[in-house]
Design an enzyme around this catalytic site. Structure first.
Site, PDB file in Angstrom:
ATOM      1  CG  ASP A 132      50.767  43.718  24.774  1.00  0.00           C
ATOM      2  OD1 ASP A 132      49.753  43.735  24.058  1.00  0.00           O
ATOM      3  OD2 ASP A 132      51.406  42.685  25.035  1.00  0.00           O
ATOM      4  NE  ARG A 182      44.586  44.183  24.177  1.00  0.00           N
ATOM      5  CZ  ARG A 182      45.905  44.018  24.012  1.00  0.00           C
ATOM      6  NH1 ARG A 182      46.755  44.319  24.967  1.00  0.00           N
ATOM      7  NH2 ARG A 182      46.367  43.569  22.889  1.00  0.00           N
TER       8      ARG A 182
HETATM    9  C1  FAD Z   1      43.107  40.382  25.504  1.00  0.00           C
HETATM   10  C2  FAD Z   1      43.877  40.733  26.735  1.00  0.00           C
HETATM   11  C3  FAD Z   1      45.011  41.520  26.622  1.00  0.00           C
HETATM   12  C4  FAD Z   1      45.720  41.885  27.782  1.00  0.00           C
HETATM   13  N1  FAD Z   1      46.780  42.739  27.670  1.00  0.00           N
HETATM   14  C5  FAD Z   1      47.341  43.212  28.796  1.00  0.00           C
HETATM   15  C6  FAD Z   1      48.339  44.239  28.730  1.00  0.00           C
HETATM   16  O1  FAD Z   1      48.735  44.704  27.656  1.00  0.00           O
HETATM   17  N2  FAD Z   1      48.839  44.713  29.906  1.00  0.00           N
HETATM   18  C7  FAD Z   1      48.411  44.238  31.129  1.00  0.00           C
HETATM   19  O2  FAD Z   1      48.872  44.730  32.174  1.00  0.00           O
HETATM   20  N3  FAD Z   1      47.515  43.242  31.206  1.00  0.00           N
HETATM   21  C8  FAD Z   1      46.964  42.729  30.074  1.00  0.00           C
HETATM   22  N4  FAD Z   1      46.024  41.742  30.174  1.00  0.00           N
HETATM   23  C9  FAD Z   1      45.805  41.038  31.469  1.00  0.00           C
HETATM   24  C10 FAD Z   1      44.819  41.777  32.357  1.00  0.00           C
HETATM   25  O3  FAD Z   1      45.411  42.949  32.862  1.00  0.00           O
HETATM   26  C11 FAD Z   1      44.382  40.895  33.549  1.00  0.00           C
HETATM   27  O4  FAD Z   1      45.514  40.568  34.324  1.00  0.00           O
HETATM   28  C12 FAD Z   1      43.709  39.606  33.152  1.00  0.00           C
HETATM   29  O5  FAD Z   1      42.842  39.800  32.082  1.00  0.00           O
HETATM   30  C13 FAD Z   1      42.902  39.029  34.361  1.00  0.00           C
HETATM   31  O6  FAD Z   1      41.948  39.928  34.783  1.00  0.00           O
HETATM   32  P1  FAD Z   1      40.382  39.852  34.397  1.00  0.00           P
HETATM   33  O7  FAD Z   1      40.015  41.142  33.755  1.00  0.00           O
HETATM   34  O8  FAD Z   1      40.114  38.671  33.581  1.00  0.00           O
HETATM   35  O9  FAD Z   1      39.631  39.875  35.769  1.00  0.00           O
HETATM   36  P2  FAD Z   1      39.747  38.971  37.058  1.00  0.00           P
HETATM   37  O10 FAD Z   1      38.838  39.615  38.041  1.00  0.00           O
HETATM   38  O11 FAD Z   1      41.175  38.746  37.431  1.00  0.00           O
HETATM   39  O12 FAD Z   1      39.151  37.599  36.593  1.00  0.00           O
HETATM   40  C14 FAD Z   1      37.777  37.409  36.308  1.00  0.00           C
HETATM   41  C15 FAD Z   1      37.527  35.910  36.220  1.00  0.00           C
HETATM   42  O13 FAD Z   1      38.166  35.405  35.039  1.00  0.00           O
HETATM   43  C16 FAD Z   1      38.795  34.154  35.308  1.00  0.00           C
HETATM   44  N5  FAD Z   1      40.263  34.301  35.144  1.00  0.00           N
HETATM   45  C17 FAD Z   1      40.967  35.448  35.056  1.00  0.00           C
HETATM   46  N6  FAD Z   1      42.280  35.184  34.877  1.00  0.00           N
HETATM   47  C18 FAD Z   1      42.401  33.831  34.882  1.00  0.00           C
HETATM   48  C19 FAD Z   1      43.489  32.941  34.747  1.00  0.00           C
HETATM   49  N7  FAD Z   1      44.733  33.392  34.559  1.00  0.00           N
HETATM   50  N8  FAD Z   1      43.247  31.619  34.791  1.00  0.00           N
HETATM   51  C20 FAD Z   1      41.984  31.149  34.944  1.00  0.00           C
HETATM   52  N9  FAD Z   1      40.908  31.950  35.082  1.00  0.00           N
HETATM   53  C21 FAD Z   1      41.094  33.269  35.046  1.00  0.00           C
HETATM   54  C22 FAD Z   1      38.453  33.773  36.729  1.00  0.00           C
HETATM   55  O14 FAD Z   1      37.307  32.993  36.702  1.00  0.00           O
HETATM   56  C23 FAD Z   1      38.168  35.110  37.376  1.00  0.00           C
HETATM   57  O15 FAD Z   1      37.293  34.980  38.456  1.00  0.00           O
HETATM   58  C24 FAD Z   1      45.305  41.375  29.047  1.00  0.00           C
HETATM   59  C25 FAD Z   1      44.164  40.584  29.137  1.00  0.00           C
HETATM   60  C26 FAD Z   1      43.442  40.270  28.017  1.00  0.00           C
HETATM   61  C27 FAD Z   1      42.206  39.436  28.161  1.00  0.00           C
END
Ligand code: FAD
Length: 308
Positions: A132, A182
């Site tokens: 991560d 990732r």
């Molecule tokens: C597999 C994976 C590993 C990750 N590892 C890390 C890491 O190591 N370090 C790090 O900083 N971050 C990590 N993250 C979190 C990432 O940085 C984002 O904060 C998170 O994925 C939300 O952003 P998004 O790309 O989905 O886009 P966004 O623009 O935030 O969301 C897109 C759409 O997805 C849906 N959505 C997003 N989040 C939510 C929620 N919590 N509840 C309900 N609906 C939601 C909504 O409909 C939103 O409109 C990880 C995420 C994933 C999927």
């Protein structure tokens, strides 16, 4: 950054709130939406349940900034035994670890010493071990850690964040080691001098980093993973992959448990490699607050749980 998001991210650092919330039944009920349970077996049962839909999984035990050798030894041994359980149950499940759970606050070498045996065991079973990315104060150390691990074991992947200004440069540096990456948007509260304050800039940088990864994958120089629930971006990058001749098995889409479940199933049904990241463990408060911050509307779900 919205006021609600920054307030939730500030709250994620409060030990008082953490101890209050983790004892409240309503909060534990609300957390279930994103986490099947606190035990390893809960995560593995959920992983098993996803296999008929051809959705692979990644599991991670919550907890961060642990210090002290006893703690990091315990985390390492826990993950080694988790790999044993995964093998016994023949699950298509990989691990993702937080470097600060495994000694990054002590030193890069200490952390690499703890992660290397987990990566070795994971690779023996043909699985990638994911690392991560935490807040921006850890990025330099995490990149150095990754390069050290990758030199000894090819099956290690690293998370990078599109909200950081520095990430395009970091990616160019990482391409030298043919990385598994990732790509995520980023989940922490970062100051405006290191990360884009506006979501549209983070999104635009996500797309350009994603394209760079696909170009590298086409030449055999990277394994891209799109870690996002943003279906506009996912659909765009999946279409670009097809244009570039990057086959479905040459990249993956990863999403979190409980978010965009129907889309995860649909992508897998179309033949794409999809993994769902499942968290477990009792140290869930800061992680849960970051999930709320991603979509402050989720707070209403917590409020509703208090009255159910
Ligand atoms: C597999 C994976 C590993 C990750 N590892 C890390 C890491 O190591 N370090 C790090 O900083 N971050 C990590 N993250 C979190 C990432 O940085 C984002 O904060 C998170 O994925 C939300 O952003 P998004 O790309 O989905 O886009 P966004 O623009 O935030 O969301 C897109 C759409 O997805 C849906 N959505 C997003 N989040 C939510 C929620 N919590 N509840 C309900 N609906 C939601 C909504 O409909 C939103 O409109 C990880 C995420 C994933 C999927």
């Amino acid at each position: 950054m919205s006021l609600a998001r920054s307030a939730l991210l500030r709250a994620s650092k409060s030990p008082w709130l953490a101890s209050q919330m983790t004892q409240r039944a309503f909060a534990r009920r609300a957390v279930k939406r994103f986490m099947p349970g606190e035990r390893l077996s809960d995560a593995l049962d959920a992983a098993q349940a996803l296999t008929p839909a051809k959705i692979g999984t990644i599991i991670t035990r919550l907890g961060e900034t642990l210090t002290g050798e006893r703690n990091t030894d315990e985390v390492r041994d826990h993950y080694l035994s988790a790999l044993g359980e995964i093998a016994t149950r023949r699950l298509p499940t990989e691990l993702s670890v937080k470097p600060t759970q495994l000694g990054l606050d002590q030193s890069i070498d200490d952390c690499a010493r703890q992660i290397a045996p987990i990566a070795a065991r994971s690779a023996q079973d043909g699985k990638t071990l994911w690392v991560d990315m935490e807040d921006s104060s850890y990025v330099d150390r995490t990149l150095a850690l990754y390069e050290q691990l990758k030199a000894g074991n090819d099956k290690v992947g690293l998370c990078i964040q599109s909200y950081l200004f520095r990430t395009p440069k970091d990616l160019e540096r990482l391409l030298a080691v043919k990385p598994a990456i990732r790509l995520v948007k980023g989940a922490y509260a970062e100051p405006a001098d290191v990360a884009f304050p506006a979501k549209k800039d983070t999104d635009a940088q996500y797309v350009s980093l994603g394209l760079r990864l696909l170009e590298a994958a086409r030449a055999g120089g990277a394994f891209p993973v799109f870690g996002t629930h943003d279906m506009t971006i996912v659909n765009h990058l999946v279409a670009k992959a097809a244009d570039l001749g990057v086959a479905p098995g040459q990249f993956e889409v990863h999403m979190l448990y409980g978010i965009r479940t129907a889309e995860q199933r649909a992508l897998a049904a179309q033949g794409h490699a999809v993994r769902c990241l499942i968290s477990y463990g009792n140290n869930w408060f800061p992680w849960y607050m970051r999930r709320l911050a991603e979509r402050p509307a989720n707070v209403w779900f917590v409020v509703r749980s208090a009255f159910m």
